[in-house]
Write an enzyme that holds these catalytic residues in place. Structure first.
Site, PDB file in Angstrom:
ATOM      1  N   ASP A  62       0.806  -1.023  -0.001  1.00 48.06           N
ATOM      2  CA  ASP A  62       0.149   0.154   0.101  1.00 48.06           C
ATOM      3  C   ASP A  62       0.792   1.182   0.090  1.00 48.06           C
ATOM      4  O   ASP A  62       1.852   1.527   0.799  1.00 48.06           O
ATOM      5  CB  ASP A  62      -0.872  -0.127   1.344  1.00 48.06           C
ATOM      6  CG  ASP A  62      -2.097   1.052   1.073  1.00 48.06           C
ATOM      7  OD1 ASP A  62      -3.206   0.607   0.926  1.00 48.06           O
ATOM      8  OD2 ASP A  62      -1.578   2.255   1.276  1.00 48.06           O
ATOM      9  N   HIS A  99     -19.618  -7.268 -12.170  1.00 41.06           N
ATOM     10  CA  HIS A  99     -19.524  -6.022 -11.287  1.00 41.06           C
ATOM     11  C   HIS A  99     -20.483  -6.440 -10.165  1.00 41.06           C
ATOM     12  O   HIS A  99     -21.380  -5.428 -10.082  1.00 41.06           O
ATOM     13  CB  HIS A  99     -19.933  -4.762 -11.971  1.00 41.06           C
ATOM     14  CG  HIS A  99     -18.908  -3.692 -11.111  1.00 41.06           C
ATOM     15  ND1 HIS A  99     -18.664  -2.530 -11.828  1.00 41.06           N
ATOM     16  CD2 HIS A  99     -18.805  -3.477  -9.950  1.00 41.06           C
ATOM     17  CE1 HIS A  99     -17.858  -1.741 -11.035  1.00 41.06           C
ATOM     18  NE2 HIS A  99     -18.233  -2.278  -9.671  1.00 41.06           N
ATOM     19  N   GLU A 133     -15.959  -1.716 -19.547  1.00 43.50           N
ATOM     20  CA  GLU A 133     -17.310  -2.429 -19.038  1.00 43.50           C
ATOM     21  C   GLU A 133     -18.317  -1.110 -19.240  1.00 43.50           C
ATOM     22  O   GLU A 133     -17.762   0.179 -19.223  1.00 43.50           O
ATOM     23  CB  GLU A 133     -17.126  -2.177 -17.439  1.00 43.50           C
ATOM     24  CG  GLU A 133     -18.260  -2.623 -16.525  1.00 43.50           C
ATOM     25  CD  GLU A 133     -18.019  -2.691 -14.957  1.00 43.50           C
ATOM     26  OE1 GLU A 133     -18.941  -2.193 -14.128  1.00 43.50           O
ATOM     27  OE2 GLU A 133     -16.745  -3.193 -14.704  1.00 43.50           O
ATOM     28  N   GLY A 140     -19.608  -6.927  -6.863  1.00 43.43           N
ATOM     29  CA  GLY A 140     -18.848  -6.778  -5.421  1.00 43.43           C
ATOM     30  C   GLY A 140     -19.581  -6.467  -4.309  1.00 43.43           C
ATOM     31  O   GLY A 140     -19.603  -7.259  -3.266  1.00 43.43           O
ATOM     32  N   ALA A 141     -20.537  -5.510  -4.481  1.00 45.48           N
ATOM     33  CA  ALA A 141     -21.260  -4.745  -3.207  1.00 45.48           C
ATOM     34  C   ALA A 141     -22.728  -5.448  -3.240  1.00 45.48           C
ATOM     35  O   ALA A 141     -23.594  -4.989  -2.728  1.00 45.48           O
ATOM     36  CB  ALA A 141     -21.364  -3.525  -3.102  1.00 45.48           C
ATOM     37  N   ASP A 186     -14.207  -9.225 -11.778  1.00 41.47           N
ATOM     38  CA  ASP A 186     -15.643  -8.723 -11.353  1.00 41.47           C
ATOM     39  C   ASP A 186     -15.830  -7.360 -12.270  1.00 41.47           C
ATOM     40  O   ASP A 186     -17.276  -6.908 -12.340  1.00 41.47           O
ATOM     41  CB  ASP A 186     -15.976  -8.530 -10.037  1.00 41.47           C
ATOM     42  CG  ASP A 186     -17.332  -8.070  -9.736  1.00 41.47           C
ATOM     43  OD1 ASP A 186     -18.326  -8.828 -10.242  1.00 41.47           O
ATOM     44  OD2 ASP A 186     -17.532  -7.326  -8.839  1.00 41.47           O
TER      45      ASP A 186
END
Length: 317
Positions: free
Chosen positions: A176, A291, A273, A293-294, A268
């Site tokens: 990170d 897509h 896209e 994910g959530a 995903d």
């Protein structure tokens, strides 16, 4: 204050906002009509997911807009700088979707490690005629326990992925740009807790030592994993991308899959896209989802409630 939830809103979030005095219109307005709707209905706040784009051109034509609420993490379809320059408050929900996205990472990871992505394509076609041959084809799967998962980006979602990896007995490495070390606490159903202290490493070290790699960074102008990075990875690595299209070079990925450098990928999100490249969609070594994910009932409820709380705190203070 009138709010437009253009991409939907979980009922509990809507109820919470209405109880606080907001008017919430849950309708989907087409892109070419969004400006007219906002102005004609005196909308002061718009709540969106990844389907609605709020460009500078749109925002310029909506002088009464005071709030943009993103039901999710990514803000790449919102001109945040311009919005804030016009005094429009931009709010997102980075915490609420983390667990759902992390679980999808492991859905793709387990699918790849055990060839389920390909078995699910071929069993309906050949399961009755080539059962034993297919069994042999898919007999060289790998276990995740004891393997190294390299996580690129240790924000809320990356941390959730790390917790699940540790729970499965994996070694976790992370890179990170801002975080150099982190303590991660795992909590279990019976109240027990365990803490793991992780030290960050360089991206090059992560690429060279990871058995699997999962990407969790915002959309950027450059690939986080491109041709150069794929030249550094451990042979046979699996790569998962549930972050944003454009963080992984798909052309270089396909080349790496074809030459055996990468064993499998789980995607995903996609560069082009919502019309992913056919070469990606048809590839026999890529596990695919659109897509999602959530996109769990639990996550959407948490997202709606988190956003409602932030809106109420900001505009009812």
């Amino acid at each position: 204050m009138i709010l437009l939830a253009n991409d939907g809103l979980a009922q509990k979030g809507k109820e919470k906002l209405e109880a606080a005095g907001f008017t919430v219109n849950v309708v989907h307005v087409a892109p070419e009509q969004i400006v007219n709707y906002i102005n004609e209905h005196k909308v002061e706040g718009i709540l969106v997911r990844s389907n609605t784009e709020l460009s500078k051109e749109v925002l310029q034509k909506c002088p009464n807009l005071k709030l943009i609420g993103r039901l999710g993490v990514g803000l790449d379809k919102v001109d945040v700088a311009f919005a804030e320059s016009k005094g429009i408050k931009v709010i997102n929900t980075p915490k609420a979707s983390a667990n759902a996205v992390a679980e999808l990472v492991f859905a793709h990871l387990l699918s790849g490690a055990r060839f389920l992505y390909d078995a699910n394509r071929n069993m309906p076609l050949e399961g009755d005629s080539r059962f034993l041959a297919l069994k042999k084809d898919y007999a060289k799967g790998s276990e995740l326990k004891g393997k190294t998962l390299g996580i690129i980006g240790l924000g809320h979602t990356g941390t959730a992925v790390a917790k699940k990896a540790l729970g499965l007995g994996m070694r976790v490495a992370f890179y990170d740009r801002k975080i150099k070390e982190k303590s991660i606490e795992l909590s279990f159903y019976d109240g027990q807790r365990l803490t793991f202290d992780l030290d960050g490493i360089t991206l090059e070290e992560l690429l060279q030592t990871s058995d699997y790699i999962s990407i969790h960074v915002p959309k950027s102008q450059e690939y986080i994993i491109g041709k150069r990075e794929l030249g550094l990875v451990k042979k046979g690595v699996g790569i998962i991308n549930v972050s944003r299209g454009g963080t992984l070079d798909e052309v270089a990925l396909v080349d790496a899959l074809e030459n055996g450098t990468v064993a499998f990928a789980g995607l995903d999100v996609f560069e082009s896209e919502p019309t992913p490249e056919i070469r990606i969609l048809m590839h026999s070594s890529i596990s695919l989802s659109p897509h999602l994910g959530a996109s769990t009932l639990e996550a959407q409820e948490r997202i709606a409630l988190e956003l409602a709380d932030k809106i109420i705190d900001s505009f009812k203070a």
